[in-house]
Design a protein around this motif. Structure first.
Motif, short mmCIF file in Angstrom:
data_model
loop_
_atom_site.label_atom_id
_atom_site.label_comp_id
_atom_site.label_asym_id
_atom_site.label_seq_id
_atom_site.Cartn_x
_atom_site.Cartn_y
_atom_site.Cartn_z
N VAL A 288 -10.95 -15.49 0.91
CA VAL A 288 -10.62 -14.18 0.37
C VAL A 288 -9.82 -13.41 1.40
N ALA A 289 -9.00 -12.49 0.92
CA ALA A 289 -8.30 -11.55 1.79
C ALA A 289 -9.26 -10.41 2.10
N SER A 290 -9.46 -10.11 3.36
CA SER A 290 -10.51 -9.20 3.79
C SER A 290 -9.96 -7.82 4.12
N LEU A 291 -10.70 -6.80 3.70
CA LEU A 291 -10.40 -5.41 4.06
C LEU A 291 -11.71 -4.73 4.44
N LEU A 292 -11.81 -4.29 5.68
CA LEU A 292 -12.96 -3.53 6.15
C LEU A 292 -12.49 -2.11 6.45
N VAL A 293 -12.76 -1.20 5.53
CA VAL A 293 -12.18 0.14 5.65
C VAL A 293 -12.74 0.91 6.83
N ASN A 294 -13.93 0.52 7.32
CA ASN A 294 -14.49 1.22 8.49
C ASN A 294 -13.96 0.67 9.80
N GLN A 295 -13.05 -0.31 9.75
CA GLN A 295 -12.42 -0.83 10.96
C GLN A 295 -10.92 -0.57 10.99
N THR A 296 -10.41 0.18 10.04
CA THR A 296 -8.98 0.46 10.01
C THR A 296 -8.62 1.54 11.02
N SER A 297 -7.34 1.57 11.39
CA SER A 297 -6.84 2.69 12.17
C SER A 297 -6.82 3.93 11.28
N PHE A 298 -6.69 5.09 11.89
CA PHE A 298 -6.67 6.32 11.11
C PHE A 298 -5.45 6.38 10.20
N GLN A 299 -4.31 5.83 10.65
CA GLN A 299 -3.12 5.89 9.80
C GLN A 299 -3.29 5.03 8.55
N VAL A 300 -3.94 3.88 8.69
CA VAL A 300 -4.19 3.03 7.52
C VAL A 300 -5.24 3.68 6.62
N ALA A 301 -6.29 4.25 7.21
CA ALA A 301 -7.32 4.93 6.43
C ALA A 301 -6.72 6.08 5.65
N ASP A 302 -5.82 6.83 6.28
CA ASP A 302 -5.17 7.95 5.59
C ASP A 302 -4.35 7.47 4.40
N ALA A 303 -3.67 6.34 4.56
CA ALA A 303 -2.86 5.80 3.46
C ALA A 303 -3.75 5.34 2.31
N LEU A 304 -4.88 4.69 2.63
CA LEU A 304 -5.81 4.26 1.60
C LEU A 304 -6.38 5.46 0.83
N CYS A 305 -6.81 6.47 1.57
CA CYS A 305 -7.41 7.64 0.93
C CYS A 305 -6.39 8.42 0.12
N ALA A 306 -5.16 8.50 0.60
CA ALA A 306 -4.11 9.18 -0.16
C ALA A 306 -3.85 8.46 -1.48
N LEU B 84 0.85 -1.18 0.00
CA LEU B 84 0.00 0.00 0.00
C LEU B 84 0.89 1.23 0.00
N GLY B 85 1.10 1.80 -1.17
CA GLY B 85 2.02 2.93 -1.28
C GLY B 85 3.41 2.51 -0.85
N GLN B 86 3.95 3.20 0.15
CA GLN B 86 5.28 2.87 0.67
C GLN B 86 5.22 1.86 1.81
N HIS B 87 4.03 1.36 2.10
CA HIS B 87 3.85 0.49 3.25
C HIS B 87 3.39 -0.90 2.83
#
Length: 217
Positions: A47-65, A28-31
């Motif tokens: 399946v590999a699961s991603l629940l964007v409403n359960q991420t930490s803010f730092q992970v959410a920021d990386a996804l949105c960026a 995910l970007g540089q991470h």
């Protein structure tokens, strides 16, 4: 398996190798980010699961960026968000694209909605009672005035949900210029759409073996 610890911190740089046990590691970007593996009801696929409403803010920021960087290459004049988990991502992408608002689609039918501006909706991770995807008719002028529409969702797997949004836009007299999502899942959605589908990262479907899971695209 509890997923409470997932999506909170970035993972080490080391790659994980098959067979996978409980997680799959993506870039995910540089991470790096670890995603929990969830067996499907059959028990033979996962399946590999991603629940964007359960991420930490730092992970959410990386996804949105990441999504905002993808959107910057397209320069949309309207962002359409898919319910439910795509809505927060869509709002962020619209704001960072310099837009004043975005258009949310909905699975909750209000009494003033028009069935003509809806389409059947299903998901690989949400089996059961069929749903419908709706556009509030009050938002129709925004759709009709736009030239470069992008659809934003959290995960695109089979492409069924994305197809529903395309059908709703078509009923409104419009077509998407592109679709963005945090994760594309498997290859099942490919070759279904005439517009580009861009994501921050991809994951395969997984097949059970004796000591874990292996990719089964």
């Amino acid at each position: 398996m509890s997923t409470l610890s997932f999506w909170q911190n970035f993972a080490p740089e080391a790659e994980l190798k098959a067979p996978y046990t409980d997680r799959y590691r993506v870039q995910l970007g540089q991470h790096r980010l670890d995603l929990p593996l969830r067996p499907l009801p059959s028990g033979e696929r996962a399946v590999a699961s991603l629940l964007v409403n359960q991420t930490s803010f730092q992970v959410a920021d990386a996804l949105c960026a990441c999504l905002s960087n993808l959107a910057a290459k397209i320069q949309p004049d309207l962002v359409v968000g898919m319910p439910t988990l795509g809505l927060s991502l869509a709002a962020y992408v619209a704001k960072n694209s310099g837009l004043e608002r975005y258009v949310p689609l909905s699975t909750s039918r209000k009494f003033w909605y028009d069935e003509k501006l809806s389409a059947p909706l299903s998901s690989i991770t949400s089996p059961g009672t069929p749903k419908r995807l709706y556009l509030d008719p009050n938002l129709l002028p925004l759709i009709q005035a736009a030239k470069r529409i992008i659809i934003v969702d959290d995960v695109i797997s089979t492409g069924t949900s994305l197809s529903a949004s395309v059908d709703v836009l078509s009923a409104a007299g419009a077509a998407p210029h592109a679709a963005l999502c945090a994760m594309t899942q498997s290859n099942c959605w490919k070759n279904r759409f005439s517009f580009p589908v861009l994501s921050c990262f991809s994951s395969p479907l997984f097949r059970r073996v004796d000591n874990g899971w292996v990719a089964d695209f």
